[in-house]
Design a protein around this motif. Structure first.
Motif, PDB file in Angstrom:
ATOM      1  N   GLN A 164       0.810  -1.212   0.000  1.00  0.00           N
ATOM      2  CA  GLN A 164       0.000   0.000   0.000  1.00  0.00           C
ATOM      3  C   GLN A 164       0.848   1.269   0.000  1.00  0.00           C
ATOM      4  OE1 GLN A 164      -3.404  -0.096  -0.367  1.00  0.00           O
ATOM      5  NE2 GLN A 164      -2.818  -2.199  -0.801  1.00  0.00           N
ATOM      6  N   LEU A 165       2.118   1.132   0.334  1.00  0.00           N
ATOM      7  CA  LEU A 165       3.010   2.279   0.311  1.00  0.00           C
ATOM      8  C   LEU A 165       4.435   1.804   0.117  1.00  0.00           C
ATOM      9  CD1 LEU A 165       4.335   3.181   3.606  1.00  0.00           C
ATOM     10  CD2 LEU A 165       2.058   2.245   3.756  1.00  0.00           C
ATOM     11  N   GLY A 166       5.290   2.745  -0.231  1.00  0.00           N
ATOM     12  CA  GLY A 166       6.702   2.413  -0.376  1.00  0.00           C
ATOM     13  C   GLY A 166       7.294   2.827  -1.699  1.00  0.00           C
ATOM     14  N   LEU A 167       8.261   2.048  -2.123  1.00  0.00           N
ATOM     15  CA  LEU A 167       9.029   2.369  -3.317  1.00  0.00           C
ATOM     16  C   LEU A 167       8.151   2.454  -4.556  1.00  0.00           C
ATOM     17  CD1 LEU A 167      12.021  -0.067  -2.760  1.00  0.00           C
ATOM     18  CD2 LEU A 167      11.907   2.358  -2.190  1.00  0.00           C
ATOM     19  N   GLN A 168       8.552   3.331  -5.452  1.00  0.00           N
ATOM     20  CA  GLN A 168       7.856   3.416  -6.737  1.00  0.00           C
ATOM     21  C   GLN A 168       8.878   3.372  -7.851  1.00  0.00           C
ATOM     22  OE1 GLN A 168       5.767   7.106  -6.147  1.00  0.00           O
ATOM     23  NE2 GLN A 168       7.310   8.272  -7.216  1.00  0.00           N
ATOM     24  N   SER A 169       8.402   3.063  -9.037  1.00  0.00           N
ATOM     25  CA  SER A 169       9.284   2.987 -10.194  1.00  0.00           C
ATOM     26  C   SER A 169       8.674   3.806 -11.327  1.00  0.00           C
ATOM     27  CB  SER A 169       9.463   1.533 -10.635  1.00  0.00           C
ATOM     28  OG  SER A 169       8.257   1.043 -11.184  1.00  0.00           O
ATOM     29  N   SER A 170       9.318   3.761 -12.468  1.00  0.00           N
ATOM     30  CA  SER A 170       8.785   4.467 -13.623  1.00  0.00           C
ATOM     31  C   SER A 170       7.475   3.832 -14.103  1.00  0.00           C
ATOM     32  CB  SER A 170       9.808   4.476 -14.760  1.00  0.00           C
ATOM     33  OG  SER A 170      10.107   3.144 -15.140  1.00  0.00           O
ATOM     34  N   LEU A 171       7.176   2.625 -13.615  1.00  0.00           N
ATOM     35  CA  LEU A 171       5.942   1.935 -13.995  1.00  0.00           C
ATOM     36  C   LEU A 171       4.814   2.153 -13.002  1.00  0.00           C
ATOM     37  CD1 LEU A 171       7.489  -1.394 -15.276  1.00  0.00           C
ATOM     38  CD2 LEU A 171       6.710   0.550 -16.620  1.00  0.00           C
ATOM     39  N   GLY A 172       5.024   3.012 -12.010  1.00  0.00           N
ATOM     40  CA  GLY A 172       3.941   3.324 -11.094  1.00  0.00           C
ATOM     41  C   GLY A 172       4.332   3.239  -9.633  1.00  0.00           C
ATOM     42  N   SER A 173       3.366   3.554  -8.786  1.00  0.00           N
ATOM     43  CA  SER A 173       3.595   3.556  -7.348  1.00  0.00           C
ATOM     44  C   SER A 173       3.454   2.154  -6.779  1.00  0.00           C
ATOM     45  CB  SER A 173       2.579   4.485  -6.676  1.00  0.00           C
ATOM     46  OG  SER A 173       1.289   3.910  -6.741  1.00  0.00           O
TER      47      SER A 173
END
Length: 112
Positions: free
Chosen positions: A25-34
């Protein structure tokens, strides 16, 4: 019918090997989304090293992904992208192996 049996057997083998799936539900994100839009595959463990990517249970009960910044015998400091959190070692779910983008959107719609 054989395909279903093979898939079930594979899932059982991976589960016994400590491989798990979570919808953070939270944390790291990438170029492909949260984090909310992904599924993560992780190896179940509660021992991690500095700079490990981990899946943790945050203080409010949500699942999150982050990077370990410091460790001690009782807790780890985890960067959850939006904040640093001190996580007891018992709330570490495991080390992140793989991220599957976009599937989490569907799970979020149905409430998982």
């Amino acid at each position: 019918m054989q395909i279903i049996a093979v898939v079930v057997l594979l899932v059982i083998i991976l589960f016994v090997a400590g491989i798990r799936v979570a919808h953070p539900q939270l944390g790291l994100q990438s170029s492909l989304g949260s984090a909310k839009t992904t599924l993560v595959i992780y190896k179940s463990t509660n021992t991690v090293d500095k700079n490990s990517k981990v899946v943790v249970k945050v203080n409010d009960g949500q699942t999150g992904t982050g990077i370990v910044r410091a460790t001690s015998d009782e807790s780890v400091d985890v960067n959850l992208n939006i904040k640093f959190e001190i996580i007891p070692t018992g709330d570490i779910k495991g080390k992140l192996i793989f991220v599957i983008p976009f599937i989490g959107v569907i799970l979020g719609v149905i409430g998982l």
